[in-house]
Design a protein around this motif. Structure first.
Motif, PDB file in Angstrom:
ATOM      1  N   PHE A 190      28.551  31.749  42.151  1.00 55.13           N
ATOM      2  CA  PHE A 190      28.603  32.736  41.073  1.00 55.13           C
ATOM      3  C   PHE A 190      28.515  32.019  39.725  1.00 55.13           C
ATOM      4  O   PHE A 190      29.271  31.094  39.448  1.00 55.13           O
ATOM      5  CB  PHE A 190      29.906  33.515  41.190  1.00 55.13           C
ATOM      6  CG  PHE A 190      29.982  34.777  40.357  1.00 55.13           C
ATOM      7  CD1 PHE A 190      28.927  35.229  39.590  1.00 55.13           C
ATOM      8  CD2 PHE A 190      31.144  35.537  40.366  1.00 55.13           C
ATOM      9  CE1 PHE A 190      29.010  36.395  38.847  1.00 55.13           C
ATOM     10  CE2 PHE A 190      31.248  36.709  39.624  1.00 55.13           C
ATOM     11  CZ  PHE A 190      30.181  37.129  38.866  1.00 55.13           C
ATOM     12  N   ILE A 191      27.596  32.448  38.872  1.00 58.53           N
ATOM     13  CA  ILE A 191      27.389  31.871  37.542  1.00 58.53           C
ATOM     14  C   ILE A 191      27.527  32.972  36.492  1.00 58.53           C
ATOM     15  O   ILE A 191      26.959  34.053  36.622  1.00 58.53           O
ATOM     16  CB  ILE A 191      25.981  31.246  37.410  1.00 58.53           C
ATOM     17  CG1 ILE A 191      25.730  30.195  38.497  1.00 58.53           C
ATOM     18  CG2 ILE A 191      25.766  30.660  36.016  1.00 58.53           C
ATOM     19  CD1 ILE A 191      26.543  28.936  38.363  1.00 58.53           C
ATOM     20  N   LEU A 192      28.303  32.701  35.438  1.00 59.61           N
ATOM     21  CA  LEU A 192      28.331  33.565  34.249  1.00 59.61           C
ATOM     22  C   LEU A 192      27.768  32.735  33.097  1.00 59.61           C
ATOM     23  O   LEU A 192      28.469  31.906  32.527  1.00 59.61           O
ATOM     24  CB  LEU A 192      29.758  34.035  33.947  1.00 59.61           C
ATOM     25  CG  LEU A 192      30.340  35.081  34.898  1.00 59.61           C
ATOM     26  CD1 LEU A 192      31.793  35.377  34.548  1.00 59.61           C
ATOM     27  CD2 LEU A 192      29.519  36.381  34.852  1.00 59.61           C
ATOM     28  N   PRO A 193      26.486  32.923  32.774  1.00 61.12           N
ATOM     29  CA  PRO A 193      25.805  32.047  31.818  1.00 61.12           C
ATOM     30  C   PRO A 193      25.877  32.548  30.386  1.00 61.12           C
ATOM     31  O   PRO A 193      26.269  33.701  30.128  1.00 61.12           O
ATOM     32  CB  PRO A 193      24.359  32.100  32.315  1.00 61.12           C
ATOM     33  CG  PRO A 193      24.218  33.509  32.799  1.00 61.12           C
ATOM     34  CD  PRO A 193      25.565  33.896  33.373  1.00 61.12           C
ATOM     35  N   PRO A 194      25.461  31.722  29.418  1.00 63.00           N
ATOM     36  CA  PRO A 194      25.319  32.198  28.037  1.00 63.00           C
ATOM     37  C   PRO A 194      24.177  33.209  27.959  1.00 63.00           C
ATOM     38  O   PRO A 194      23.241  33.171  28.759  1.00 63.00           O
ATOM     39  CB  PRO A 194      24.993  30.920  27.252  1.00 63.00           C
ATOM     40  CG  PRO A 194      24.416  29.980  28.264  1.00 63.00           C
ATOM     41  CD  PRO A 194      25.102  30.295  29.553  1.00 63.00           C
ATOM     42  N   HIS A 195      24.266  34.095  26.985  1.00 58.67           N
ATOM     43  CA  HIS A 195      23.226  35.111  26.798  1.00 58.67           C
ATOM     44  C   HIS A 195      22.229  34.726  25.711  1.00 58.67           C
ATOM     45  O   HIS A 195      21.140  35.287  25.662  1.00 58.67           O
ATOM     46  CB  HIS A 195      23.860  36.455  26.435  1.00 58.67           C
ATOM     47  CG  HIS A 195      24.702  37.032  27.513  1.00 58.67           C
ATOM     48  ND1 HIS A 195      25.271  38.284  27.418  1.00 58.67           N
ATOM     49  CD2 HIS A 195      25.071  36.549  28.732  1.00 58.67           C
ATOM     50  CE1 HIS A 195      25.967  38.543  28.527  1.00 58.67           C
ATOM     51  NE2 HIS A 195      25.867  37.503  29.316  1.00 58.67           N
TER      52      HIS A 195
END
Length: 428
Positions: A190-195
């Motif tokens: 699971f990755i929560l990346p920069p937008h």
């Protein structure tokens, strides 16, 4: 980016395949530039070798009392020659880069040429719903059920915007929770990346320089500015830019949740009303890095995963093999998973599963080291939506609507909605 070696060895064949994508190209100039580049490199290497050899002899000659002033002048002249050749080499390499960077990926040979008219449905899943009553469209259903506030969404952000409210927000979040849980079960990280991303992310994913006008720029549109991600693929395929991955770590499997920001969205035709097309929508994206020999297997896995999610929701859908011209510029192969929208009588894509081959990896220089030979080669990158929600919610409310105006919640989502089984119209 297409390999220059591939072009040199198969120029006519590659030209024919690119024509399937509507890209007419003549490789003669870039092949000539590559020959010039190789010639210059040979000349530079010969001059540098001579300079190094003579430079190594100077201390000895000085020690023996020889006058070395003429040799120094010769070395100075050699240095100028080398400098001029280096500039010439940089110029020709830029010509090659500028030529290759705008070319689309080479489509697989089995794809039909042309655009959407040549897409082919290869299978369907779940029974198409039949209704004994006059059905409502998703805009009316979402309004009557209090799921979506279209008017205030437009008031806040203009056309192509909406607000999820109450149970609508819960339903949207339930979809995302369901997808996250399924991907974690399958061993994806699971990755929560920069937008907000740098220009090179657009280049590495294959979206820039050709499609720089299709994203939202934070500041002015240039190579020093940032843009809002149009899809998490743009992040995930660039995570290992300029890195060499040990083969033992492959395949690497990721998924990310992000909103997606699309400047080009919003033609607002009748078939794109409501949430069918918008400037911002939620999506979970899957990406794999793998070796070339496992690329086909990874593609089938991504198709199966996206299809399974739609199937578990109980939605009627179809899987379409896209013609070469309907595949995105970066992809050599794409299958779309499309859900049925009853009020429109058409299918709408909720996932595109695609194989980029080594096209993106060449652009962002992502390689792997073979565990046996210790040689390096470019990875293959693949991606698939898993899934985009803005067309799923309309499909759910339309396919699962009841005669009394209520909507049955898909069974797999109920645990994320406190056990809610039926969404009923709000009392006005």
């Amino acid at each position: 980016m297409i390999s220059i070696e591939l072009i040199k060895n198969n120029s006519k064949k590659i030209e024919e395949l690119l024509l399937k994508k509507g890209c007419e190209v003549d490789f003669a100039p870039v092949i000539a530039w590559d020959e010039e580049r190789r010639k210059i490199i040979g000349e530079v290497e010969a001059l540098k070798a001579k300079k190094n050899k003579v430079s190594a002899e100077i201390p000895k000659l000085k020690k023996e009392g020889h006058d070395t002033s003429a040799i120094f002048e010769e070395m100075k002249a050699l240095g100028s020659q080398i400098e001029n050749l280096d500039k010439k080499l940089a110029d020709v390499e830029k010509k090659i880069y500028d030529f290759l960077i705008v070319l689309p990926n080479v489509p697989d040979e089995d794809l039909l040429g042309g655009g959407k008219e040549n897409n082919r449905v290869i299978r369907q899943g779940n029974k198409k719903p039949e209704f004994s009553f006059k059905i409502k469209n998703h805009v009316d259903l979402c309004t009557d059920l209090g799921l979506i506030d279209y008017d205030r969404g437009v008031k806040l952000a203009g056309n192509g915007a909406w607000i999820y409210r109450g149970v609508g927000a819960q339903l949207e979040w339930a979809l995302l929770n369901f997808f996250v849980e399924e991907h974690l079960k399958d061993g994806y990280e699971f990755i929560l990346p920069p937008h907000m991303l740098g220009y090179e992310c657009g280049v590495g994913s294959g979206q820039f320089p050709k499609f720089v006008d299709e994203v939202y720029w934070i500041d002015k549109k240039d190579e020093k500015s940032k843009f809002l991600l149009p899809t998490a693929e743009t992040v995930l395929v660039n995570m290992y830019k300029n890195e060499i991955i040990p083969q033992e770590k492959l395949p690497m499997k990721f998924f990310a949740y992000t909103p997606c920001y699309r400047r080009e969205a919003g033609s607002y035709r009748q078939e794109e009303r409501g949430m069918i097309r918008g400037h911002q929508f939620n999506k979970i994206e899957m990406v794999q890095y793998t070796t070339p020999e496992n690329s086909g297997k990874a593609f089938e896995e991504l198709v199966e995963k996206a299809e399974r999610l739609v199937s578990k929701l109980g939605l009627h859908y179809q899987v379409s093999k896209l013609a070469a011209g309907d595949c995105s510029a970066s992809m050599k192969r794409t299958y779309d998973i499309e859900v049925w929208i009853p009020s429109m009588g058409i299918y709408k894509e909720v996932s595109s599963a695609s194989n980029a081959g080594d096209y993106q990896a060449r652009r962002n220089n992502t390689r792997y080291r073979d565990s046996e030979t210790k040689k390096t080669d470019f990875v293959h990158t693949l991606n698939a939506s898993g899934l985009a929600t803005s067309r799923l919610l309309p499909a759910i409310v339309e396919q699962f609507q009841n005669a009394d105006g209520s909507v049955t919640v898909p069974e797999v989502l109920r645990k994320y909605m406190g056990g809610l089984e039926v969404i009923r119209p709000i009392q006005k």
